[in-house]
Design a protein around this motif. Structure first.
Motif, short mmCIF file in Angstrom:
data_model
loop_
_atom_site.label_atom_id
_atom_site.label_comp_id
_atom_site.label_asym_id
_atom_site.label_seq_id
_atom_site.Cartn_x
_atom_site.Cartn_y
_atom_site.Cartn_z
N THR A 86 0.83 -1.20 0.00
CA THR A 86 0.00 0.00 0.00
C THR A 86 0.87 1.25 0.00
O THR A 86 2.02 1.24 0.46
CB THR A 86 -0.92 0.04 1.23
N LYS A 87 0.32 2.33 -0.51
CA LYS A 87 1.03 3.61 -0.55
C LYS A 87 1.11 4.18 0.86
O LYS A 87 0.11 4.35 1.53
CB LYS A 87 0.27 4.58 -1.47
N VAL A 88 2.33 4.47 1.30
CA VAL A 88 2.55 5.07 2.61
C VAL A 88 2.81 6.54 2.39
O VAL A 88 3.79 6.92 1.75
CB VAL A 88 3.74 4.40 3.33
N ARG A 89 1.92 7.39 2.89
CA ARG A 89 2.02 8.83 2.65
C ARG A 89 3.02 9.50 3.59
O ARG A 89 3.73 10.40 3.19
CB ARG A 89 0.65 9.47 2.77
N ASN A 90 3.03 9.09 4.84
CA ASN A 90 3.95 9.67 5.81
C ASN A 90 4.84 8.54 6.34
O ASN A 90 4.51 7.88 7.31
CB ASN A 90 3.17 10.34 6.94
N VAL A 91 5.95 8.33 5.68
CA VAL A 91 6.83 7.20 5.98
C VAL A 91 7.35 7.28 7.42
O VAL A 91 7.40 6.27 8.11
CB VAL A 91 7.99 7.12 4.98
N LYS A 92 7.71 8.46 7.87
CA LYS A 92 8.24 8.62 9.23
C LYS A 92 7.20 8.20 10.27
O LYS A 92 7.51 7.43 11.19
CB LYS A 92 8.66 10.07 9.45
N ALA A 93 5.97 8.67 10.12
CA ALA A 93 4.91 8.31 11.06
C ALA A 93 4.59 6.82 10.99
O ALA A 93 4.37 6.16 12.01
CB ALA A 93 3.65 9.13 10.78
N TYR A 94 4.57 6.27 9.78
CA TYR A 94 4.30 4.85 9.59
C TYR A 94 5.38 4.00 10.25
O TYR A 94 5.08 3.05 10.97
CB TYR A 94 4.22 4.54 8.09
N LEU A 95 6.62 4.37 10.03
CA LEU A 95 7.74 3.62 10.60
C LEU A 95 7.75 3.72 12.12
O LEU A 95 7.97 2.72 12.82
CB LEU A 95 9.06 4.15 10.01
N LEU A 96 7.47 4.90 12.66
CA LEU A 96 7.41 5.07 14.11
C LEU A 96 6.30 4.20 14.69
O LEU A 96 6.48 3.55 15.73
CB LEU A 96 7.21 6.54 14.48
N THR A 97 5.16 4.15 14.02
CA THR A 97 4.06 3.29 14.47
C THR A 97 4.48 1.83 14.47
O THR A 97 4.21 1.09 15.42
CB THR A 97 2.83 3.50 13.58
N CYS A 98 5.14 1.40 13.40
CA CYS A 98 5.61 0.00 13.32
C CYS A 98 6.57 -0.32 14.46
O CYS A 98 6.45 -1.37 15.10
CB CYS A 98 6.30 -0.25 11.98
N LEU A 99 7.52 0.56 14.71
CA LEU A 99 8.50 0.34 15.76
C LEU A 99 7.85 0.34 17.15
O LEU A 99 8.17 -0.48 18.00
CB LEU A 99 9.59 1.40 15.69
N PHE A 100 6.93 1.26 17.36
CA PHE A 100 6.22 1.37 18.63
C PHE A 100 5.40 0.11 18.90
O PHE A 100 5.37 -0.40 20.03
CB PHE A 100 5.31 2.60 18.61
N ASN A 101 4.77 -0.42 17.86
CA ASN A 101 3.91 -1.60 18.02
C ASN A 101 4.66 -2.92 17.97
O ASN A 101 4.13 -3.95 18.40
CB ASN A 101 2.81 -1.60 16.96
N ALA A 102 5.87 -2.94 17.46
CA ALA A 102 6.61 -4.19 17.26
C ALA A 102 6.71 -5.06 18.52
O ALA A 102 6.40 -6.26 18.44
CB ALA A 102 8.00 -3.91 16.69
N PRO A 103 7.08 -4.53 19.67
CA PRO A 103 7.17 -5.40 20.85
C PRO A 103 5.83 -6.01 21.25
O PRO A 103 5.79 -7.09 21.82
CB PRO A 103 7.69 -4.46 21.96
#
Length: 126
Positions: A86-103
């Motif tokens: 899918t198209k990620v519009r805000n890569v920084k926010a998306y990546l931060l969300t992924c990292l925050f949720n990973a654990p």
């Protein structure tokens, strides 16, 4: 700058940076370096709250959770990024969300993958 360097060292230790970059796919080192930079930026800048996925979380909570990110979590995030179409519009926010949720989500992700492979048609008894 001393604080940023200290957090960079902590993050790199937490994720086994040297081992991670040795075993990564071609081109993933840049992604890993960006992940380290984002983690350091987020945890080293003290503030009231951090927005993640449209929700406001207390800074200290976010910081503590991001300091728990380890080697497996980075591999998991990279794998998810590789699989995302899918198209990620805000890569920084998306990546931060992924990292925050990973654990919190890594265990269920791999359980779902195993269930799919074993029972969803990806695996057979021969």
């Amino acid at each position: 700058m001393a604080v940023i360097q200290a957090y960079t060292d902590i993050v790199k230790t937490n994720i086994d940076y040297d081992i991670l970059i040795q075993g990564c796919r071609t081109g993933d080192r840049e992604y890993i370096d960006e992940i380290v930079e984002l983690l350091v930026e987020t945890i080293s800048i003290d503030r009231e709250a951090v927005m993640i996925s449209g929700a406001e979380y207390p800074y200290q909570f976010v910081k503590n959770k991001l300091l728990k990110v380890n080697y497996s979590h980075i591999q998991y995030v990279l794998e998810c990024l590789h699989d995302t179409t899918t198209k990620v519009r805000n890569v920084k926010a998306y990546l931060l969300t992924c990292l925050f949720n990973a654990p919190s989500t890594i265990g269920n992700y791999y359980r779902a993958e195993v269930n799919h492979d074993m029972y969803g048609g990806g695996w057979s008894n021969g």
